[in-house]
Write a protein that holds these residues in place. Structure first.
Motif, PDB file in Angstrom:
ATOM      1  N   ARG A 147       0.635  -1.200  -0.117  1.00 57.34           N
ATOM      2  CA  ARG A 147       0.022  -0.090  -0.181  1.00 57.34           C
ATOM      3  C   ARG A 147       0.952   1.377  -0.099  1.00 57.34           C
ATOM      4  NH1 ARG A 147       0.928   2.174   4.775  1.00 57.34           N
ATOM      5  NH2 ARG A 147       0.939   0.995   6.817  1.00 57.34           N
ATOM      6  N   PRO A 148       0.361   2.387  -0.197  1.00 54.72           N
ATOM      7  CA  PRO A 148       0.922   3.568  -0.106  1.00 54.72           C
ATOM      8  C   PRO A 148       1.595   3.857   1.255  1.00 54.72           C
ATOM      9  CG  PRO A 148      -0.882   3.964  -1.643  1.00 54.72           C
ATOM     10  CD  PRO A 148      -1.044   2.614  -0.862  1.00 54.72           C
ATOM     11  N   ILE A 149       2.635   4.580   1.473  1.00 53.81           N
ATOM     12  CA  ILE A 149       3.175   4.837   2.697  1.00 53.81           C
ATOM     13  C   ILE A 149       2.023   5.902   3.497  1.00 53.81           C
ATOM     14  CG2 ILE A 149       4.228   6.965   1.603  1.00 53.81           C
ATOM     15  CD1 ILE A 149       6.432   6.508   3.891  1.00 53.81           C
ATOM     16  N   ARG A 150       2.040   5.541   4.861  1.00 53.00           N
ATOM     17  CA  ARG A 150       1.206   6.704   5.417  1.00 53.00           C
ATOM     18  C   ARG A 150       1.795   7.387   6.554  1.00 53.00           C
ATOM     19  NH1 ARG A 150      -2.894   1.627   7.046  1.00 53.00           N
ATOM     20  NH2 ARG A 150      -3.913   1.499   4.969  1.00 53.00           N
ATOM     21  N   ASP A 151       1.215   8.652   7.131  1.00 54.24           N
ATOM     22  CA  ASP A 151       1.835   9.461   8.007  1.00 54.24           C
ATOM     23  C   ASP A 151       2.612   8.568   9.178  1.00 54.24           C
ATOM     24  OD1 ASP A 151       0.933  11.554   6.578  1.00 54.24           O
ATOM     25  OD2 ASP A 151      -0.659  11.973   8.291  1.00 54.24           O
ATOM     26  N   GLY A 152       2.248   7.521   9.406  1.00 55.18           N
ATOM     27  CA  GLY A 152       2.784   6.885  10.610  1.00 55.18           C
ATOM     28  C   GLY A 152       3.798   5.912  10.348  1.00 55.18           C
ATOM     29  N   ASP A 153       4.066   5.897   9.236  1.00 54.03           N
ATOM     30  CA  ASP A 153       5.095   4.826   8.432  1.00 54.03           C
ATOM     31  C   ASP A 153       6.509   5.393   8.402  1.00 54.03           C
ATOM     32  OD1 ASP A 153       3.072   2.754   8.132  1.00 54.03           O
ATOM     33  OD2 ASP A 153       2.849   3.722   6.020  1.00 54.03           O
ATOM     34  N   THR A 154       6.650   6.609   8.637  1.00 54.27           N
ATOM     35  CA  THR A 154       7.890   7.325   8.248  1.00 54.27           C
ATOM     36  C   THR A 154       9.213   6.775   9.089  1.00 54.27           C
ATOM     37  OG1 THR A 154       6.993   9.292   7.526  1.00 54.27           O
ATOM     38  CG2 THR A 154       9.342   9.625   8.058  1.00 54.27           C
ATOM     39  N   ASN A 155       9.177   6.698  10.179  1.00 54.75           N
ATOM     40  CA  ASN A 155      10.137   5.964  11.096  1.00 54.75           C
ATOM     41  C   ASN A 155      10.531   4.738  10.689  1.00 54.75           C
ATOM     42  OD1 ASN A 155      10.410   8.671  12.451  1.00 54.75           O
ATOM     43  ND2 ASN A 155       9.338   7.783  14.224  1.00 54.75           N
ATOM     44  N   ALA A 156       9.573   3.987  10.523  1.00 55.74           N
ATOM     45  CA  ALA A 156       9.784   2.481  10.293  1.00 55.74           C
ATOM     46  C   ALA A 156      10.603   2.304   8.788  1.00 55.74           C
ATOM     47  CB  ALA A 156       8.500   1.654  10.270  1.00 55.74           C
ATOM     48  N   VAL A 157      10.013   3.238   8.085  1.00 61.54           N
ATOM     49  CA  VAL A 157      10.738   2.979   6.404  1.00 61.54           C
ATOM     50  C   VAL A 157      12.150   3.574   6.547  1.00 61.54           C
ATOM     51  CG1 VAL A 157      10.604   4.013   4.170  1.00 61.54           C
ATOM     52  CG2 VAL A 157       8.356   3.417   5.212  1.00 61.54           C
ATOM     53  N   ILE A 158      12.268   4.823   7.306  1.00 61.12           N
ATOM     54  CA  ILE A 158      13.641   5.240   7.384  1.00 61.12           C
ATOM     55  C   ILE A 158      14.678   4.100   8.015  1.00 61.12           C
ATOM     56  CG2 ILE A 158      15.295   6.582   8.544  1.00 61.12           C
ATOM     57  CD1 ILE A 158      12.905   8.959   7.834  1.00 61.12           C
ATOM     58  N   GLU A 159      14.071   3.529   9.130  1.00 61.65           N
ATOM     59  CA  GLU A 159      14.878   2.203   9.740  1.00 61.65           C
ATOM     60  C   GLU A 159      15.226   1.036   8.724  1.00 61.65           C
ATOM     61  OE1 GLU A 159      16.689   1.907  12.236  1.00 61.65           O
ATOM     62  OE2 GLU A 159      16.675  -0.179  12.449  1.00 61.65           O
ATOM     63  N   LEU A 160      14.156   0.981   7.989  1.00 64.08           N
ATOM     64  CA  LEU A 160      14.421  -0.136   7.073  1.00 64.08           C
ATOM     65  C   LEU A 160      15.393   0.253   5.963  1.00 64.08           C
ATOM     66  CD1 LEU A 160      13.651  -2.920   5.668  1.00 64.08           C
ATOM     67  CD2 LEU A 160      11.944  -1.402   4.420  1.00 64.08           C
ATOM     68  N   TRP A 161      15.360   1.490   5.518  1.00 69.67           N
ATOM     69  CA  TRP A 161      16.400   2.039   4.503  1.00 69.67           C
ATOM     70  C   TRP A 161      17.700   1.912   5.227  1.00 69.67           C
ATOM     71  CZ3 TRP A 161      13.634   6.953   2.471  1.00 69.67           C
ATOM     72  CH2 TRP A 161      12.555   6.535   1.832  1.00 69.67           C
ATOM     73  N   ARG A 162      17.773   2.305   6.742  1.00 69.05           N
ATOM     74  CA  ARG A 162      19.020   2.289   7.383  1.00 69.05           C
ATOM     75  C   ARG A 162      19.635   0.705   7.282  1.00 69.05           C
ATOM     76  NH1 ARG A 162      21.487   0.792  11.660  1.00 69.05           N
ATOM     77  NH2 ARG A 162      19.454  -0.071  12.654  1.00 69.05           N
ATOM     78  N   GLN A 163      18.641  -0.070   7.757  1.00 64.90           N
ATOM     79  CA  GLN A 163      19.134  -1.776   7.918  1.00 64.90           C
ATOM     80  C   GLN A 163      19.534  -2.021   6.373  1.00 64.90           C
ATOM     81  OE1 GLN A 163      15.948  -4.128   9.074  1.00 64.90           O
ATOM     82  NE2 GLN A 163      15.683  -3.236  11.046  1.00 64.90           N
ATOM     83  N   CYS A 164      19.288  -1.488   5.423  1.00 63.53           N
ATOM     84  CA  CYS A 164      19.691  -1.907   4.025  1.00 63.53           C
ATOM     85  C   CYS A 164      20.746  -0.862   3.375  1.00 63.53           C
ATOM     86  CB  CYS A 164      18.346  -1.856   3.019  1.00 63.53           C
ATOM     87  SG  CYS A 164      17.284  -3.135   3.494  1.00 63.53           S
ATOM     88  N   GLU A 165      21.197  -0.222   4.340  1.00 67.86           N
ATOM     89  CA  GLU A 165      22.270   0.664   4.093  1.00 67.86           C
ATOM     90  C   GLU A 165      22.062   1.612   2.867  1.00 67.86           C
ATOM     91  OE1 GLU A 165      26.079  -1.465   3.888  1.00 67.86           O
ATOM     92  OE2 GLU A 165      25.439  -2.707   5.582  1.00 67.86           O
TER      93      GLU A 165
END
Ligand SMILES: CC(C)(COP(=O)(O)OP(=O)(O)OC[C@H]1O[C@@H](n2cnc3c(N)ncnc32)[C@H](O)[C@@H]1OP(=O)(O)O)[C@@H](O)C(=O)NCCC(=O)NCCS
Length: 145
Positions: A4-22
């Motif tokens: 689904r499209p990203i929602r307001d409450g997803d930002t931190n989790a998405v950034i953490e995923l990007w961090r984990q994936c370098e």
């Protein structure tokens, strides 16, 4: 996986995923990157939700009136090789196809060329091009570079 499209409450989790994936870089502000994509009609960020509402995959996509582009593709490291990357790219492709975008492009950092095998397996090919760039709003810590 539900996509689904990203929602307001997803930002931190998405950034953490990007961090984990370098995928994070000091010169890219991921909060600003998410805000700009979300404020742009021809762009979208999709997230893949697995059990327990965990965001296991994400991708940013958009088009510039000519080509479609993929950015920030990430699958949670413990879920690699389960087909989630293929699935979320296909979703982004479908979203762009529905807007009549004829061709997709993406960039791979020279330090991450192993990922080309993934893209090749889902139908992408290497192009003989050189990518050039210029900052229009240069981040403060790059002012003297
Ligand atoms: C690239 C990435 C998104 C792939 O996600 P994934 O969910 O593991 O990929 P899939 O399971 O959908 O893989 C589909 C096919 O791609 C190929 N593939 C995937 N990862 C591969 C790898 N590391 N090496 C070689 N082939 C690979 C395989 O053919 C695979 O099919 P198979 O598992 O049946 O053999 C994931 O490795 C990732 O998040 N990497 C870190 C972030 C990154 O580099 N993003 C791209 C920036 S350009």
């Amino acid at each position: 996986m539900l996509i689904r499209p990203i929602r307001d409450g997803d930002t931190n989790a998405v950034i953490e995923l990007w961090r984990q994936c370098e995928l994070l870089r000091p010169w890219n502000d991921p909060v600003a990157d998410i805000r700009l994509a979300r404020n742009t009609q021809s762009a979208e960020i999709f997230v893949g939700i697995c059990e327990n509402d965990i965001i296991a995959a994400a991708i940013m996509c958009g088009h510039d009136g000519h080509r479609g582009w993929l950015y920030y593709l990430a699958v949670s490291p413990e879920r690699h090789r389960q087909g989630l990357g293929k699935m979320i790219v296909a979703h982004a492709e479908q979203w762009l196809r529905a807007q009549d975008v004829p061709k997709l492009e993406l960039m791979i950092r020279s330090t991450n060329t192993g990922v080309a095998k993934f893209y090749e397996s889902i139908g992408y090919k290497t192009e003989p091009v050189i990518t050039m760039s210029r900052w229009l709003h240069q981040p403060a810590d790059l002012q003297n570079d």
